[in-house]
Design a protein around this motif. Structure first.
Motif, PDB file in Angstrom:
ATOM      1  N   LEU A  88      39.648  51.367  43.882  1.00  0.00           N
ATOM      2  CA  LEU A  88      39.562  50.656  42.613  1.00  0.00           C
ATOM      3  C   LEU A  88      40.754  49.718  42.443  1.00  0.00           C
ATOM      4  CD1 LEU A  88      38.193  50.192  39.898  1.00  0.00           C
ATOM      5  CD2 LEU A  88      39.455  52.171  38.998  1.00  0.00           C
ATOM      6  N   VAL A  89      41.945  50.190  42.823  1.00  0.00           N
ATOM      7  CA  VAL A  89      43.137  49.344  42.745  1.00  0.00           C
ATOM      8  C   VAL A  89      43.011  48.156  43.698  1.00  0.00           C
ATOM      9  CG1 VAL A  89      45.617  49.256  43.183  1.00  0.00           C
ATOM     10  CG2 VAL A  89      44.636  51.225  41.992  1.00  0.00           C
ATOM     11  N   ARG A  90      42.537  48.429  44.912  1.00  0.00           N
ATOM     12  CA  ARG A  90      42.376  47.351  45.894  1.00  0.00           C
ATOM     13  C   ARG A  90      41.367  46.313  45.442  1.00  0.00           C
ATOM     14  NH1 ARG A  90      40.874  49.759  51.493  1.00  0.00           N
ATOM     15  NH2 ARG A  90      40.907  47.560  52.065  1.00  0.00           N
ATOM     16  N   VAL A  91      40.243  46.771  44.937  1.00  0.00           N
ATOM     17  CA  VAL A  91      39.201  45.827  44.539  1.00  0.00           C
ATOM     18  C   VAL A  91      39.646  45.008  43.327  1.00  0.00           C
ATOM     19  CG1 VAL A  91      37.787  47.079  42.844  1.00  0.00           C
ATOM     20  CG2 VAL A  91      36.685  45.608  44.513  1.00  0.00           C
ATOM     21  N   GLY A  92      40.537  45.583  42.506  1.00  0.00           N
ATOM     22  CA  GLY A  92      41.058  44.822  41.376  1.00  0.00           C
ATOM     23  C   GLY A  92      41.821  43.595  41.849  1.00  0.00           C
ATOM     24  N   GLY A  93      42.628  43.762  42.906  1.00  0.00           N
ATOM     25  CA  GLY A  93      43.354  42.630  43.459  1.00  0.00           C
ATOM     26  C   GLY A  93      42.436  41.595  44.078  1.00  0.00           C
ATOM     27  N   ILE A  94      41.406  42.070  44.785  1.00  0.00           N
ATOM     28  CA  ILE A  94      40.446  41.157  45.405  1.00  0.00           C
ATOM     29  C   ILE A  94      39.673  40.387  44.344  1.00  0.00           C
ATOM     30  CG2 ILE A  94      38.458  41.002  46.945  1.00  0.00           C
ATOM     31  CD1 ILE A  94      39.389  43.641  48.198  1.00  0.00           C
ATOM     32  N   ALA A  95      39.255  41.094  43.296  1.00  0.00           N
ATOM     33  CA  ALA A  95      38.516  40.447  42.215  1.00  0.00           C
ATOM     34  C   ALA A  95      39.372  39.391  41.526  1.00  0.00           C
ATOM     35  CB  ALA A  95      38.044  41.497  41.200  1.00  0.00           C
ATOM     36  N   ASP A  96      40.672  39.665  41.377  1.00  0.00           N
ATOM     37  CA  ASP A  96      41.569  38.681  40.778  1.00  0.00           C
ATOM     38  C   ASP A  96      41.611  37.402  41.619  1.00  0.00           C
ATOM     39  OD1 ASP A  96      42.165  40.335  38.685  1.00  0.00           O
ATOM     40  OD2 ASP A  96      44.091  41.022  39.493  1.00  0.00           O
ATOM     41  N   SER A  97      41.645  37.567  42.948  1.00  0.00           N
ATOM     42  CA  SER A  97      41.651  36.400  43.832  1.00  0.00           C
ATOM     43  C   SER A  97      40.368  35.597  43.690  1.00  0.00           C
ATOM     44  CB  SER A  97      41.832  36.832  45.289  1.00  0.00           C
ATOM     45  OG  SER A  97      43.093  37.429  45.504  1.00  0.00           O
ATOM     46  N   LEU A  98      39.251  36.304  43.583  1.00  0.00           N
ATOM     47  CA  LEU A  98      37.973  35.617  43.447  1.00  0.00           C
ATOM     48  C   LEU A  98      37.876  34.923  42.087  1.00  0.00           C
ATOM     49  CD1 LEU A  98      35.608  35.271  45.343  1.00  0.00           C
ATOM     50  CD2 LEU A  98      34.454  37.157  44.224  1.00  0.00           C
ATOM     51  N   GLN A  99      38.395  35.553  41.046  1.00  0.00           N
ATOM     52  CA  GLN A  99      38.417  34.918  39.730  1.00  0.00           C
ATOM     53  C   GLN A  99      39.301  33.675  39.746  1.00  0.00           C
ATOM     54  OE1 GLN A  99      36.550  35.527  37.247  1.00  0.00           O
ATOM     55  NE2 GLN A  99      36.372  37.685  36.694  1.00  0.00           N
ATOM     56  N   GLU A 100      40.415  33.755  40.474  1.00  0.00           N
ATOM     57  CA  GLU A 100      41.300  32.593  40.587  1.00  0.00           C
ATOM     58  C   GLU A 100      40.592  31.442  41.296  1.00  0.00           C
ATOM     59  OE1 GLU A 100      45.637  31.317  42.524  1.00  0.00           O
ATOM     60  OE2 GLU A 100      44.981  33.407  42.570  1.00  0.00           O
ATOM     61  N   ALA A 101      39.872  31.770  42.382  1.00  0.00           N
ATOM     62  CA  ALA A 101      39.116  30.739  43.096  1.00  0.00           C
ATOM     63  C   ALA A 101      38.053  30.124  42.194  1.00  0.00           C
ATOM     64  CB  ALA A 101      38.462  31.341  44.343  1.00  0.00           C
ATOM     65  N   ALA A 102      37.416  30.950  41.361  1.00  0.00           N
ATOM     66  CA  ALA A 102      36.399  30.446  40.433  1.00  0.00           C
ATOM     67  C   ALA A 102      37.015  29.478  39.435  1.00  0.00           C
ATOM     68  CB  ALA A 102      35.734  31.617  39.706  1.00  0.00           C
ATOM     69  N   GLU A 103      38.194  29.810  38.928  1.00  0.00           N
ATOM     70  CA  GLU A 103      38.852  28.937  37.967  1.00  0.00           C
ATOM     71  C   GLU A 103      39.273  27.620  38.621  1.00  0.00           C
ATOM     72  OE1 GLU A 103      40.088  27.539  34.414  1.00  0.00           O
ATOM     73  OE2 GLU A 103      38.898  29.325  34.842  1.00  0.00           O
ATOM     74  N   ILE A 104      39.751  27.693  39.867  1.00  0.00           N
ATOM     75  CA  ILE A 104      40.101  26.467  40.598  1.00  0.00           C
ATOM     76  C   ILE A 104      38.865  25.586  40.760  1.00  0.00           C
ATOM     77  CG2 ILE A 104      40.823  25.562  42.852  1.00  0.00           C
ATOM     78  CD1 ILE A 104      42.646  28.018  43.105  1.00  0.00           C
ATOM     79  N   ALA A 105      37.747  26.198  41.117  1.00  0.00           N
ATOM     80  CA  ALA A 105      36.503  25.443  41.294  1.00  0.00           C
ATOM     81  C   ALA A 105      36.051  24.813  39.984  1.00  0.00           C
ATOM     82  CB  ALA A 105      35.413  26.350  41.856  1.00  0.00           C
ATOM     83  N   ARG A 106      36.154  25.560  38.868  1.00  0.00           N
ATOM     84  CA  ARG A 106      35.739  25.026  37.566  1.00  0.00           C
ATOM     85  C   ARG A 106      36.602  23.836  37.161  1.00  0.00           C
ATOM     86  NH1 ARG A 106      33.865  30.238  36.045  1.00  0.00           N
ATOM     87  NH2 ARG A 106      36.003  31.005  35.896  1.00  0.00           N
ATOM     88  N   ARG A 107      37.925  24.036  37.239  1.00  0.00           N
ATOM     89  CA  ARG A 107      38.828  22.938  36.877  1.00  0.00           C
ATOM     90  C   ARG A 107      38.644  21.758  37.813  1.00  0.00           C
ATOM     91  NH1 ARG A 107      42.894  27.064  36.593  1.00  0.00           N
ATOM     92  NH2 ARG A 107      43.770  26.182  38.507  1.00  0.00           N
ATOM     93  N   GLY A 108      38.456  22.056  39.097  1.00  0.00           N
ATOM     94  CA  GLY A 108      38.276  20.995  40.077  1.00  0.00           C
ATOM     95  C   GLY A 108      37.026  20.174  39.820  1.00  0.00           C
TER      96      GLY A 108
END
Length: 347
Positions: free
Chosen positions: A72-92
């Motif tokens: 659960l701790v590991r997937v939280g970090g991975i999900a954060d990275s994916l959310q960050e990529a999503a935000e970059i894509a949206r802003r981009g």
């Protein structure tokens, strides 16, 4: 992303057709996936504490709970990275759309001033043969080229950011390989059973398929360390099937695709529907377009491990990879999306 020529400058047609829909779709998909990962592993964690709603203790329980918390701790970090990529894509996408408008405005200004803008973005005077307004043509060409460079440069920078942000996602695995590096094939009949006080043979649910085969779902067990077991516990812990009614509904509406010496295999397609209360309380349902196929394995032969020689019954159930919302946790290991558990009976 849109391709540009070797000079790094997009052509006129590329500017006019520049599309960011793929970025917007990626952002939505990544956000949904990240949320699903976190929700799924939270369910795993909860299931490790109270499988089937019952307290579980002992060495196996402690190991499973520690593993579930770690994942659960590991997937939280991975999900954060994916959310960050999503935000970059949206802003981009927003930034690229703005830069595209700037480039098109520069092209429109040149055309309205009586100039022709060619496919390579060169500007010529169409109002006077021979081109007498050289300075003006050069000014328009410089403005168009500058905005075209900004568009293509931002696109390249955006691609680099997304690649960098998501680079580590494919290296994560939530299944530990054997110490010898090999692959161990394990049949459920080889799995050692837990101590007798555990209600392995309690019947959780039962159903009869369209061919008349009666299948029981026993409580069973699941060992997270060896990944061995059968029954509701295995479907619950390993594949996220937390509602036994899913088993009942799927079996009662299907026929096995194979029957090998009493081992039945079912593959049942499911379409998700969204229902709201209509007039007079009559539900109104619409197909969401989401679908997947659940595979169910059961053995209806008598078993010496079951009191009275009754059938072993339900062995496991899991969604086939590639379906809507199905998460692949590892090789040959999938997790059931919450909508399957929340939308029974399934029609």
């Amino acid at each position: 992303m849109s391709a540009v020529d070797a000079t790094g400058v997009p052509s006129l047609s590329q500017i006019l057709s520049w599309d960011t829909e793929h970025l917007q779709k990626a952002a939505a998909d990544w956000t949904r996936t990240a949320e699903h990962w976190e929700e799924s592993f939270t369910h795993v964690r909860q299931a490790s504490l109270f499988p089937g709603g019952t307290s579980w203790q002992g060495e196996a329980a402690e190991a499973a709970q520690q593993r579930a918390l770690s994942d659960l701790v590991r997937v939280g970090g991975i999900a954060d990275s994916l959310q960050e990529a999503a935000e970059i894509a949206r802003r981009g996408a927003d930034q690229l759309n703005s830069l595209k408008r700037d480039a098109i405005n520069a092209i429109t200004d040149a055309r309205e001033a009586g100039f022709t803008v060619a496919e390579d973005l060169s500007v010529t005077d169409r109002s006077r043969p021979g081109g007498m307004r050289i300075a003006a043509a050069r000014a328009h060409a410089a403005a168009i080229a500058g905005r075209a460079f900004a568009l293509s440069g931002t696109d390249i920078e955006l691609a680099s950011k997304i690649t960098s942000t998501t680079a580590g996602l494919t290296s994560h695995r939530f299944i530990e390989p054997p110490e010898d590096g090999g692959v161990h094939a394990v049949d459920f009949k080889e799995a050692p059973l837990p101590s007798s006080p555990y209600p392995i043979n309690d019947v959780v649910a039962e159903a009869t398929d369209l061919d008349g085969n009666h299948v029981v779902m026993r409580r069973g067990y699941y060992d997270a360390q060896t990944q061995q077991g059968f029954g509701f516990d295995k479907a619950y812990w390993r594949h996220g099937v937390i509602n036994p009614n899913v088993f009942k509904d799927l079996i009662s509406h299907s026929r096995p695709i194979s029957n090998t010496n009493g081992t039945l295999v079912y593959e049942v397609p499911i379409n998700r529907t969204h229902c709201t209360s209509g007039p007079l309380g009559i539900p109104s349902c619409n197909d969401t377009g989401e679908s997947l196929t659940m595979r169910i394995v059961a053995n209806v032969n008598g078993s010496p491990t079951v009191p009275g020689g009754g059938q072993k019954g339900f062995i496991t159930m899991y969604p086939i990879a590639g379906g809507s919302g199905v998460v692949e946790l590892g090789p040959n290991w999938t997790w059931t999306p919450p909508w399957v558990n929340n939308n029974v009976p399934i029609n």
